[in-house]
Design a protein around this motif. Sequence first.
Motif, PDB file in Angstrom:
ATOM      1  N   LYS A 298      -5.692   0.919  -8.251  1.00  0.00           N
ATOM      2  CA  LYS A 298      -6.071  -0.248  -7.444  1.00  0.00           C
ATOM      3  C   LYS A 298      -5.516  -0.128  -6.028  1.00  0.00           C
ATOM      4  O   LYS A 298      -6.188  -0.505  -5.066  1.00  0.00           O
ATOM      5  CB  LYS A 298      -5.571  -1.530  -8.123  1.00  0.00           C
ATOM      6  CG  LYS A 298      -6.214  -1.805  -9.472  1.00  0.00           C
ATOM      7  CD  LYS A 298      -5.761  -3.119 -10.056  1.00  0.00           C
ATOM      8  CE  LYS A 298      -4.297  -3.135 -10.392  1.00  0.00           C
ATOM      9  NZ  LYS A 298      -3.933  -2.149 -11.445  1.00  0.00           N
ATOM     10  N   THR A 299      -4.297   0.397  -5.900  1.00  0.00           N
ATOM     11  CA  THR A 299      -3.714   0.565  -4.571  1.00  0.00           C
ATOM     12  C   THR A 299      -4.531   1.551  -3.749  1.00  0.00           C
ATOM     13  O   THR A 299      -4.804   1.331  -2.558  1.00  0.00           O
ATOM     14  CB  THR A 299      -2.255   1.042  -4.679  1.00  0.00           C
ATOM     15  OG1 THR A 299      -1.495   0.097  -5.420  1.00  0.00           O
ATOM     16  CG2 THR A 299      -1.643   1.210  -3.301  1.00  0.00           C
ATOM     17  N   ILE A 315      -0.424  -7.065   4.358  1.00  0.00           N
ATOM     18  CA  ILE A 315      -0.300  -6.836   2.920  1.00  0.00           C
ATOM     19  C   ILE A 315       0.854  -7.688   2.409  1.00  0.00           C
ATOM     20  O   ILE A 315       1.995  -7.550   2.871  1.00  0.00           O
ATOM     21  CB  ILE A 315      -0.034  -5.346   2.612  1.00  0.00           C
ATOM     22  CG1 ILE A 315      -1.171  -4.490   3.179  1.00  0.00           C
ATOM     23  CG2 ILE A 315       0.126  -5.120   1.110  1.00  0.00           C
ATOM     24  CD1 ILE A 315      -0.872  -2.996   3.162  1.00  0.00           C
ATOM     25  N   VAL A 317       3.305  -8.948  -0.694  1.00  0.00           N
ATOM     26  CA  VAL A 317       3.831  -8.424  -1.954  1.00  0.00           C
ATOM     27  C   VAL A 317       4.955  -9.339  -2.447  1.00  0.00           C
ATOM     28  O   VAL A 317       5.533 -10.106  -1.667  1.00  0.00           O
ATOM     29  CB  VAL A 317       4.374  -6.986  -1.773  1.00  0.00           C
ATOM     30  CG1 VAL A 317       3.265  -6.036  -1.346  1.00  0.00           C
ATOM     31  CG2 VAL A 317       5.505  -6.959  -0.743  1.00  0.00           C
ATOM     32  N   TRP A 326       4.535   0.431  -0.768  1.00  0.00           N
ATOM     33  CA  TRP A 326       3.289   0.371  -0.001  1.00  0.00           C
ATOM     34  C   TRP A 326       3.429   1.170   1.297  1.00  0.00           C
ATOM     35  O   TRP A 326       2.517   1.897   1.694  1.00  0.00           O
ATOM     36  CB  TRP A 326       2.945  -1.080   0.326  1.00  0.00           C
ATOM     37  CG  TRP A 326       2.045  -1.733  -0.669  1.00  0.00           C
ATOM     38  CD1 TRP A 326       2.410  -2.524  -1.729  1.00  0.00           C
ATOM     39  CD2 TRP A 326       0.609  -1.675  -0.702  1.00  0.00           C
ATOM     40  NE1 TRP A 326       1.294  -2.944  -2.407  1.00  0.00           N
ATOM     41  CE2 TRP A 326       0.182  -2.444  -1.806  1.00  0.00           C
ATOM     42  CE3 TRP A 326      -0.343  -1.053   0.094  1.00  0.00           C
ATOM     43  CZ2 TRP A 326      -1.170  -2.605  -2.125  1.00  0.00           C
ATOM     44  CZ3 TRP A 326      -1.692  -1.212  -0.218  1.00  0.00           C
ATOM     45  CH2 TRP A 326      -2.086  -1.971  -1.320  1.00  0.00           C
ATOM     46  N   GLU A 329       3.199   4.791   0.531  1.00  0.00           N
ATOM     47  CA  GLU A 329       1.851   5.138   0.082  1.00  0.00           C
ATOM     48  C   GLU A 329       0.889   5.215   1.264  1.00  0.00           C
ATOM     49  O   GLU A 329       0.045   6.117   1.345  1.00  0.00           O
ATOM     50  CB  GLU A 329       1.370   4.088  -0.927  1.00  0.00           C
ATOM     51  CG  GLU A 329       0.121   4.468  -1.680  1.00  0.00           C
ATOM     52  CD  GLU A 329       0.408   5.342  -2.883  1.00  0.00           C
ATOM     53  OE1 GLU A 329      -0.530   5.618  -3.640  1.00  0.00           O
ATOM     54  OE2 GLU A 329       1.568   5.776  -3.060  1.00  0.00           O
ATOM     55  N   ASP A 382      -1.035  -8.376  -3.230  1.00  0.00           N
ATOM     56  CA  ASP A 382      -0.677  -7.574  -4.394  1.00  0.00           C
ATOM     57  C   ASP A 382      -0.019  -8.479  -5.437  1.00  0.00           C
ATOM     58  O   ASP A 382       0.631  -9.473  -5.084  1.00  0.00           O
ATOM     59  CB  ASP A 382       0.279  -6.452  -3.994  1.00  0.00           C
ATOM     60  CG  ASP A 382       0.256  -5.305  -4.988  1.00  0.00           C
ATOM     61  OD1 ASP A 382      -0.488  -5.390  -5.980  1.00  0.00           O
ATOM     62  OD2 ASP A 382       0.982  -4.314  -4.771  1.00  0.00           O
ATOM     63  N   LEU A 406      -5.021  -7.929  -5.871  1.00  0.00           N
ATOM     64  CA  LEU A 406      -4.836  -6.826  -6.822  1.00  0.00           C
ATOM     65  C   LEU A 406      -4.060  -7.343  -8.020  1.00  0.00           C
ATOM     66  O   LEU A 406      -3.036  -8.015  -7.851  1.00  0.00           O
ATOM     67  CB  LEU A 406      -4.057  -5.670  -6.195  1.00  0.00           C
ATOM     68  CG  LEU A 406      -4.567  -5.064  -4.883  1.00  0.00           C
ATOM     69  CD1 LEU A 406      -3.637  -3.944  -4.435  1.00  0.00           C
ATOM     70  CD2 LEU A 406      -5.979  -4.545  -5.039  1.00  0.00           C
ATOM     71  N   ASP A 553       7.036   0.870  -8.684  1.00  0.00           N
ATOM     72  CA  ASP A 553       6.157   1.965  -9.057  1.00  0.00           C
ATOM     73  C   ASP A 553       6.956   3.007  -9.826  1.00  0.00           C
ATOM     74  O   ASP A 553       7.822   3.666  -9.272  1.00  0.00           O
ATOM     75  CB  ASP A 553       5.545   2.589  -7.796  1.00  0.00           C
ATOM     76  CG  ASP A 553       4.590   3.722  -8.138  1.00  0.00           C
ATOM     77  OD1 ASP A 553       4.105   3.751  -9.282  1.00  0.00           O
ATOM     78  OD2 ASP A 553       4.340   4.552  -7.259  1.00  0.00           O
TER      79      ASP A 553
END
Length: 651
Positions: A298-299, A315, A317, A326, A329, A382, A406, A553
């Motif tokens: 999804k990310t 974004i 979170v 994030w 990433e 998220d 998400l 993660d």
Amino acid sequence: MTDSDESDGTDTTDEETHPDGDRPASDTTLDAETFADVVQEIGRPVVTASHVAQALDWTQDEASTALDALAEERAVDRLDVSADPVVWYPTDWSRLVERERVILFPGRREIVVDHPTQFTRAQLSQFAHLVDTTHRGGYLYELRREDIWGAPYEEFDDLLGTVRDVLPERSPDLEEWIEDQWKRAHRFTLRTHEDGYVVLEAATDALMGNVAREKLDEGQLRAAISDTESWVAEEAVAEVKRTLYEAGYPVQDERDLDTGEALDLDLDLDLRDYQHEWVSEFMESKSGVLVGPPGAGKTVAALGILARVGGESLILVPSRELASQWHEEILARTTLTEEQVGEYHGGEKTIAPVTIATYQTAGMDRHRQLFDSREWGLVIYDEVHHIPAAVARRSVDLQTKHRLGLSSSPVREDDKEEEIYTLIGPPIGTDWDALFEAGFVAEPEVEIRYVPWVDEDARNQYVSSDGHERRQLAASNPAKVAETRYILSRHPEKKALVFCDYLDQGRELSAALDVPFVSGEMPHSQRERFLDEFRRSDRDTLIVSRVGDEGIDLPDAELAVVASGLGGSRRQGAQRAGRTMRPEGKSLVYVLATRGSREEDFAQRRMRHLSSKGVRVSEAEAEAVTDDDGDAADGDTTDGDAAGDGEDSSR
């Protein structure tokens, strides 16, 4: 049945016709699929030529000849019995058993599908909700108003076409209900007036007068513009949408919202086919919630959407750990530079073209002006199930043209899932089973293990207690320590996470297993160090509290032991099992429940949610043997028993 045709099994020409004159004789050829349809329609394991003739409106001789020909191809077998000269049955029963069958229950608006193809599941996902699935190939779908409201079609006829393609029969009443729900989803529209203010427009004056102006107050609708139009207070847009949604009328948002300053970036990765579909569907609707199991990417799909939007993005979170992930990433998978990506939370406060902030910080009054003053082309939420929380809801007032949520499981125990879809957008995604089947995500094996009380005194203490104390006693049953150690010892090659809800239990497990306990009490820097070591495989076991349920993660976890937390939410159960769902390798999840306590029921109910998504769930008794102190008495020792202190040992 009369039989005027004398069939010798030879081919007939097109000019030869059936005795009733309605069908050419060439129509009497039979293949294995048609025969399977007949068997399924009749509902018997064996059929006679008479059955086939009646089902296909053939003569007895036509059916017998066709069956003889099919037998020569070894597609069916025949057997002489006393009750009838010959009965016929499929040579390959598995083909019949595993054939797709769609059954509609229009009164309940439910669809049961046996062995659906991936194409059928894809069609159903456009307008129906997957409720449950079994491992014998059965799927239960429900048609809800929210699914019809969010169906990705521009015209009703296109939606109806998909419905008719997938359902085996027409249902006028169901189609009428679907059309009514479709119309409801297109009755109210928000748009921007040429003078810049927001207008709510209704399809009819009756809807404006009897619904909007009855449900909304003066603080939300400032003034009437016409019989079908009202001036909406800018700060009340989210409340207007939510109120009308609850009244059964989702609002189409066509305002001229901010697109953000242009942001040029490319992806350094290739999206999977289903991720491309997610991106395309989002770009059509401009809002939505990506729903899929952990490990589905999804990310990555969200980064694909960020690149397609091409505007400055925010974004949001739930934690600083997730903000850091994030950040890493984005830098690893896009062409954005360090200067173009900022974080804004308790540890760092940098606004950049792409800013990652925590819900808590973004919702605070003293920080709101920074976020409000910037034009965001995209806001990503998220772990979107946080949105209905009061502080998180304030963030939905941020002006943006695109909103993306998400979540692996946007389920809330307060039944406010629909509020998520109201504030953010409709669900977008693929059912978990389809990703398991396609091999994109490895399906975990989940086993509930029932652990006995460590001794009679512990059980008596549980029986004499109540409320929170009773739950904690069952959750912290010392026998779980021995069972956890036993499980880890049987899988020494797997990277493992042990989940627990109580700090005392976490410390007890940490001391017994010589493994670090990562909790909210641990300093942020130390927590990050342990997590980084786990990601790099420098450490193969961690005990984690609820900080591991989301926002962390842990890509290589192959084994999870849920020692406590069964009184938590369905979403929590899905997330903990989901920590092991990755594209490669079979992962294991053990859920420990104290036998003779309410944990038994909790475990079965929470895991039922996973089972409904296609995850195999089994049950077994605990295997560790314990002595009176709750320690493993069979002499089993894990790698951690001889590894030294918890700071440096890997397990």
